[in-house]
Design a protein around this motif. Structure first.
Motif, mmCIF file in Angstrom:
data_model
loop_
_atom_site.group_PDB
_atom_site.id
_atom_site.type_symbol
_atom_site.label_atom_id
_atom_site.label_comp_id
_atom_site.label_asym_id
_atom_site.label_seq_id
_atom_site.Cartn_x
_atom_site.Cartn_y
_atom_site.Cartn_z
ATOM 1 N N LEU A 143 76.788 46.057 -15.040
ATOM 2 C CA LEU A 143 75.430 46.444 -14.659
ATOM 3 C C LEU A 143 74.656 47.081 -15.810
ATOM 4 O O LEU A 143 73.544 47.578 -15.636
ATOM 5 C CB LEU A 143 75.455 47.378 -13.436
ATOM 6 C CG LEU A 143 75.481 46.637 -12.093
ATOM 7 C CD1 LEU A 143 76.533 45.582 -12.028
ATOM 8 C CD2 LEU A 143 75.604 47.616 -10.944
ATOM 9 N N ILE A 144 75.262 47.035 -16.989
ATOM 10 C CA ILE A 144 74.542 47.425 -18.191
ATOM 11 C C ILE A 144 73.262 46.601 -18.288
ATOM 12 O O ILE A 144 72.211 47.076 -18.671
ATOM 13 C CB ILE A 144 75.424 47.145 -19.442
ATOM 14 C CG1 ILE A 144 76.640 48.080 -19.401
ATOM 15 C CG2 ILE A 144 74.620 47.341 -20.722
ATOM 16 C CD1 ILE A 144 77.669 47.750 -20.461
ATOM 17 N N GLU A 161 76.592 46.074 0.984
ATOM 18 C CA GLU A 161 76.142 47.128 0.091
ATOM 19 C C GLU A 161 75.715 46.496 -1.229
ATOM 20 O O GLU A 161 76.487 45.737 -1.818
ATOM 21 C CB GLU A 161 77.308 48.082 -0.152
ATOM 22 C CG GLU A 161 76.872 49.487 -0.489
ATOM 23 C CD GLU A 161 78.101 50.378 -0.745
ATOM 24 O OE1 GLU A 161 77.900 51.480 -1.245
ATOM 25 O OE2 GLU A 161 79.232 49.955 -0.470
ATOM 26 N N ILE A 162 74.474 46.770 -1.630
ATOM 27 C CA ILE A 162 74.031 46.258 -2.925
ATOM 28 C C ILE A 162 74.020 47.425 -3.911
ATOM 29 O O ILE A 162 73.384 48.455 -3.664
ATOM 30 C CB ILE A 162 72.642 45.603 -2.809
ATOM 31 C CG1 ILE A 162 72.758 44.357 -1.935
ATOM 32 C CG2 ILE A 162 72.105 45.246 -4.202
ATOM 33 C CD1 ILE A 162 71.454 43.667 -1.634
ATOM 34 N N LEU A 163 74.769 47.260 -4.981
ATOM 35 C CA LEU A 163 74.909 48.356 -5.930
ATOM 36 C C LEU A 163 74.098 48.077 -7.189
ATOM 37 O O LEU A 163 74.225 47.006 -7.784
ATOM 38 C CB LEU A 163 76.382 48.530 -6.324
ATOM 39 C CG LEU A 163 77.369 48.818 -5.202
ATOM 40 C CD1 LEU A 163 78.784 48.859 -5.749
ATOM 41 C CD2 LEU A 163 77.039 50.117 -4.509
ATOM 42 N N VAL A 168 76.368 52.833 -8.971
ATOM 43 C CA VAL A 168 77.695 52.754 -9.577
ATOM 44 C C VAL A 168 78.022 54.072 -10.274
ATOM 45 O O VAL A 168 79.123 54.616 -10.121
ATOM 46 C CB VAL A 168 77.757 51.581 -10.572
ATOM 47 C CG1 VAL A 168 79.019 51.647 -11.420
ATOM 48 C CG2 VAL A 168 77.703 50.253 -9.822
ATOM 49 N N CYS A 169 77.065 54.581 -10.989
ATOM 50 C CA CYS A 169 77.279 55.857 -11.662
ATOM 51 C C CYS A 169 77.585 56.964 -10.663
ATOM 52 O O CYS A 169 78.476 57.788 -10.880
ATOM 53 C CB CYS A 169 76.051 56.243 -12.495
ATOM 54 S SG CYS A 169 75.810 55.148 -13.891
ATOM 55 N N GLU A 178 77.973 52.107 -18.847
ATOM 56 C CA GLU A 178 78.864 51.778 -19.960
ATOM 57 C C GLU A 178 80.199 52.506 -19.826
ATOM 58 O O GLU A 178 81.214 52.067 -20.359
ATOM 59 C CB GLU A 178 78.224 52.172 -21.309
ATOM 60 C CG GLU A 178 77.132 51.230 -21.773
ATOM 61 C CD GLU A 178 75.754 51.550 -21.171
ATOM 62 O OE1 GLU A 178 75.697 52.335 -20.194
ATOM 63 O OE2 GLU A 178 74.755 51.009 -21.681
ATOM 64 N N GLN A 179 80.139 53.640 -19.104
ATOM 65 C CA GLN A 179 81.351 54.453 -19.018
ATOM 66 C C GLN A 179 82.370 53.918 -18.003
ATOM 67 O O GLN A 179 83.469 54.451 -17.916
ATOM 68 C CB GLN A 179 80.977 55.906 -18.650
ATOM 69 C CG GLN A 179 80.249 56.611 -19.786
ATOM 70 C CD GLN A 179 79.679 57.939 -19.332
ATOM 71 O OE1 GLN A 179 78.985 58.016 -18.321
ATOM 72 N NE2 GLN A 179 80.003 59.006 -20.066
ATOM 73 N N VAL A 180 82.007 52.891 -17.277
ATOM 74 C CA VAL A 180 82.954 52.345 -16.297
ATOM 75 C C VAL A 180 84.245 51.934 -16.986
ATOM 76 O O VAL A 180 85.342 52.239 -16.522
ATOM 77 C CB VAL A 180 82.340 51.149 -15.535
ATOM 78 C CG1 VAL A 180 83.412 50.415 -14.719
ATOM 79 C CG2 VAL A 180 81.228 51.608 -14.615
#
Length: 953
Positions: A143-144, A161-163, A168-169, A178-180
């Motif tokens: 999702l970046i 559910e739409i993220l 996500v964060c 980016e941290q995922v």
DNA sequence: CTGCTCACG
DNA sequence: ACGTACGTGAGCAGC
């Protein structure tokens, strides 16, 4: 409108669907678990329906190893083998995807998430809104790109559910998507066997990232982290870096997003109908396909559609079947996909794109010209339009003819029946021609309609419905379906002319001629084309013999039988109805008195509650699959000792069944014109090759109980100059078992003419035939029948009310004494496993796609079918051949007597008394020689004569 | 319309 | 632990 691309992570969705329903699985009537197929279809359809994607693709993993595997051998090494049910679902799911006309994308060496990641970013670059459909949280890293989202389907009523990146964060308690990958590197992923840093979970990982922002920075600052955590990080840094790499989804996989390919396209409805039918998606099928699902469901045949795989493999040399005949090229038992055979006919042409000429023949002159034209043709496709689906009560509205594709003629028939007869006279030379082969779909119907006008066709019959029946006995074969499947063309539906079934349905007579012409001529055209399309299948499947020698010639026989009908003694039934009414009512009152409550005794639900909750009878009945108490006869018999009302319940059941199904129903079926009852034989329904009878069913008239067999007294001869003859085969199925197994003991018993059940008992119990007790014979009889069906010890024990140990002993003895039969059972199942089908003596085949299933229940079904079908089917072949011969002989001898009924191993005749002496041997002889059995096993038949069907037995 | 029950071979 | 004998059609209750 924004372009919306949805990319589905198929396997993840399938797993998720499968396990979401694991405690409440969906099982078909054949025992297949369809959780995965159901869940996947639901998800896919819901998103198409609600989200209206403009572009769609489904991504799969392939079996090829990926770089992750080579780099880290442990990767996903913890995965257990997927459950068999789930693996079995993949073929269906691919079929469903194909049905929705959605491209499947898979790239060797890359997992689905890599493929999806790559495509998602490419599409997003081109301005698409991209939704990755997956339950997998790892996708958050993608999702970046700001146009990319995760679409997490709901399960079991849960919401979708739409993220987006923010969500996500929030989930991970991080600041940037980016941290995922950093968080995954730190915490690992148990599911994929990615280690991360042992002892670091989601919370700790988030805390570390909050402070140090990236994994690399965490590691760089490892020395600054205090306590046990610092120690863990220092020890685990390599593992963490590797884990991050493994968790990083590749976004430059070798795959290219081509928007044309992924555009939403028309569904292949026929494929969808087929697979939904097989999976028994009744409600879902209807939700997705609407009424079209019903259209194709309209015929009676259930569940399965068999494959129609044209096999181009060369024939294996030296392959022989159980009967020593050559076998067709190996047909895969599994993964069979319906695919019409390449036909000699040009499949690229179809009615959509080829000009056609449908000609109205509305004057006597034109009709005469047509007849002259048709007389020159060898093969003519023929169809009638009428006022009624019941041919015995139908007036001709018109006839259509076609002898070459895309050209057809429609001849309207006047409402004035006298004028219609005159019109038919014009066609008489054609109908009388013995040179013509008549092609049609379910010609029995058309023949019967004509027969009411005194017309018979002298030529041969080629019925496309029957062609399809022998090619694919389990399939459905409505015209609509066959046309769609084989000609890739959806014909005009009859509903468009006369409306849907029910009150609102109109009459063909009231439709304007031009409209009928288009519909009727098209039907003849399509049927002719179907003939060309089916022809190669007959050859490929090697079923021409049964088609040309059994099924086609039988059409005229059945037509005549149905036309003839049977006389019913209405007065007798009226009187009997009163007796049953009174006796049933007595039994009913006894039950209410005994139970102490009044309820609806005809309701199994209420009865179960009274028996097991109010009266607390024991043994407590098992529940049916809908959670009700079972109250079937077997259950009630076990309760009979515990309460006297049980007997009355059984009596009530018996009497009301007799009354409603037979005694009251039969008089209502008497045809007003003939005063007789005309059943209809279904020739393309029973998968084994048997006929079935309906409207009314005259193949299940009671005979086993005293009060039941009374009903047969109502089946009487035409008049006092006539009698009824009943002729039946003796032990035909067991003779067939003996013959095709070649078992010496059983063959010998039949040759000697010993009672087969006594002979069996003598062998099983090791006594002389003269010493066999009644009970031993009774048990042996049960084994003999059980064997035909592939019964096991459990079934036999249940049937005879003996212990399973005893049952097993009997069966073991049996198998030892009749070693040939044991071998037959092994051979036939092995044959089926290898070739995917079993067959009868006439080469009638039944395909058993589940024969190699690893699902015990499913495979068991197929194995019992493998054992039973050749037996039941050979018996069906034999009596059909006998019927054809007898019909011929009656015609040749110009007898007035008529064959009127067939009940699987019995034929019933309405016979002029003066013809008795000639017709009895004629019947018997033809029955015996119709289909000679191997190993010289004799075929026996017996006749009885009487003033009613009961008396004729 | 589906499931249960029961009629036949 | 599973479920247990094949092939049909029809009437009724209850959703």
């Amino acid at each position: 409108m924004a372009k919306k691309l949805f990319l589905l992570d198929a396997l993840a969705l399938i797993y998720r669907a499968y396990y979401a329903l694991i405690r409440n699985p969906r099982i078909t009537s054949k025992g297949r678990n369809t959780n995965a197929q159901f869940g996947f279809t639901n998800t896919l359809y819901d998103l198409i329906n609600k989200e209206k994607p403009t572009h769609l693709a489904v991504c799969f993993d392939t079996h090829a190893p990926t770089e992750r595997h080579t780099e880290f051998v442990e990767y996903k090494a913890n995965r257990q083998e997927a459950p068999e049910d789930l693996l079995d679902s993949l073929d269906d799911i691919k079929k469903i995807i194909k049905g929705f006309n959605i491209p499947v994308v898979e790239v060797d060496g890359y997992e689905a998430d890599d493929v999806i990641g790559t495509l998602a970013w490419q599409a997003a670059d081109q301005g698409y809104e991209v939704y990755m459909v997956t339950p997998d949280k790892d996708y958050g890293q993608l999702l970046i790109h700001k146009n990319v989202f995760i679409y997490k389907p709901g399960y079991q009523g849960g919401d979708v559910e739409i993220l987006d990146a923010q969500k996500v964060c929030d989930k991970w308690s991080i600041e940037r998507v980016e941290q995922v990958v950093d968080i995954l590197g730190l915490m690992g992923d148990a599911v994929d066997n990615i280690p991360g840093i042992p002892g670091v979970g989601e919370k700790t990982a988030a805390k570390l990232l909050k402070e140090y922002s990236t994994l690399e920075n965490v590691i760089a600052n490892a020395d600054n982290i205090k306590g046990a955590l610092g120690e863990k990080v220092r020890n685990g840094k390599e593992s963490a870096l590797l884990s991050k790499k493994l968790a990083t989804i590749i976004t430059d996989a070798p795959v290219q997003f081509h928007e044309e390919d992924y555009k939403i396209k028309e569904w292949n409805k026929v494929d969808l109908i087929e697979v939904f039918t097989e999976l028994e998606f009744k409600t879902l099928g209807k939700r997705i396909l609407g009424d079209e699902f019903n259209v194709f469901q309209s015929t009676t045949v259930a569940v399965q559609t068999e494959m129609f795989a044209a096999t181009t493999e060369p024939k294996e040399n030296g392959q022989k079947d159980l009967f020593g005949n050559d076998v067709p090229a190996k047909t895969p038992a599994k993964a069979a996909v319906a695919e019409p055979v390449e036909s000699g006919f040009n499949a690229d042409k179809n009615i959509n794109n080829t000009p056609h000429e449908y000609i109205l023949v509305d004057t006597d002159e034109k009709a005469k010209d047509l007849v002259q034209k048709l007389l020159k043709e060898k093969e003519i496709c023929f169809d009638t339009e009428t006022t009624n689906i019941d041919a015995n009560d139908a007036e001709l509205v018109g006839m259509s003819f076609s002898y070459k594709p895309f050209e057809a003629y429609y001849v309207p028939a006047p409402a004035d029946q006298e004028k219609t007869k005159q019109l038919l006279e014009i066609f008489k030379p054609l109908f009388d021609s013995t040179e013509t082969t008549w092609i049609g779909q379910n010609l029995k119907y058309d023949l019967l309609v004509l027969k009411w006008y005194g017309i018979e066709l002298a030529g041969n019959i080629y019925d496309t419905m029957l062609a399809h029946y022998v090619i694919e006995p389990e399939g459905r074969r409505s015209m609509d379906l066959l046309s769609a499947q084989y000609l890739n063309y959806e014909p005009v539906h009859i509903e468009e002319l006369i409306g849907k079934k029910g009150k609102a349905q109109g009459n063909m007579r009231d439709v304007e001629v031009e409209k009928i012409k288009d519909y009727a001529a098209e039907d003849a055209d399509i049927t002719l084309q179907l003939k060309y399309a089916l022809q190669p299948g007959l050859k490929a499947k090697e079923v021409e013999k049964v088609f040309y020698e059994v099924e086609n010639p039988l059409v005229k026989v059945l037509t005549d039988m149905e036309f003839e009908g049977v006389r019913i003694d209405e007065g007798f039934l009226k009187e009997y109805s009163r007796i049953l009414e009174s006796d049933a009512s007595d039994a009913e009152q006894n039950v209410y008195a005994g139970a102490g409550v009044k309820f609806n005794l005809a309701s199994p639900k209420q009865l179960g509650e009274v028996l097991f909750e109010k009266l607390k009878l024991d043994p407590k009945a098992k529940k049916t699959k809908t959670g009700q108490y079972a109250t079937g006869e077997d259950v009630l018999l076990k309760l009979a000792q515990t309460n006297p009302i049980v007997d009355d319940i059984l009596t009530f059941r018996e009497l009301t069944k007799l009354k409603s199904t037979y005694v009251d129903a039969l008089p209502l079926m008497i045809n007003r014109k003939t005063g007789r009852v005309h059943t209809s034989y279904a020739q393309a329904v029973a998968v084994t090759g048997r006929l079935s009878s309906n409207n009314p069913n005259l193949q299940n008239i009671p005979i086993r109980t005293e009060r039941g067999k009374e009903i047969r007294k109502a089946f009487i001869p035409r008049n006092s100059d006539h009698v009824l003859i009943s002729a039946d085969y003796s032990q035909i199925e067991l003779r067939i078992v003996a013959a095709i197994s070649g078992d010496p003991n059983m063959c010998e018993a039949f040759k000697q003419g010993i009672d087969i059940h006594t002979a069996t008992a003598a062998k099983v119990y090791g006594v002389e035939p003269g010493e066999v007790t009644k009970e031993q014979r009774y048990k042996a009889k049960s084994v003999n029948f059980g064997i035909i069906y592939g019964q096991g010890a459990f079934g036999l024990a249940d049937n005879l009310g003996i212990s399973r140990t005893e049952a097993k002993e009997i069966i073991d003895n049996y198998k030892k004494e009749f070693i040939g039969i044991t071998k037959y059972m092994d051979n036939t199942t092995n044959f089926a496993r290898e070739h995917g089908y079993v067959q009868t003596l006439m080469g009638r085949k039944r395909w058993l796609r589940d024969i190699n299933s690893s699902n015990f229940t499913v495979r068991g079904f197929a194995e019992r079918n493998a054992i039973n079908s050749p037996i039941q089917g050979t018996a069906a072949d034999m009596i059909k051949l006998a019927m054809i011969k007898i019909h011929e002989a009656i015609k040749k001898e110009k007898l007035q007597s008529r064959m009127i009924l067939q009940v699987h191993d019995e034929l019933v005749f309405d016979v002029v008394k003066s013809e008795l002496d000639i017709i009895q041997p004629l019947i018997l002889e033809n029955m015996k020689i119709a289909l000679p059995l191997p190993n010289d096993v004799p075929v026996e038949a017996e006749v009885g004569v009487g003033d009613s069907w009961l008396a004729a037995h």
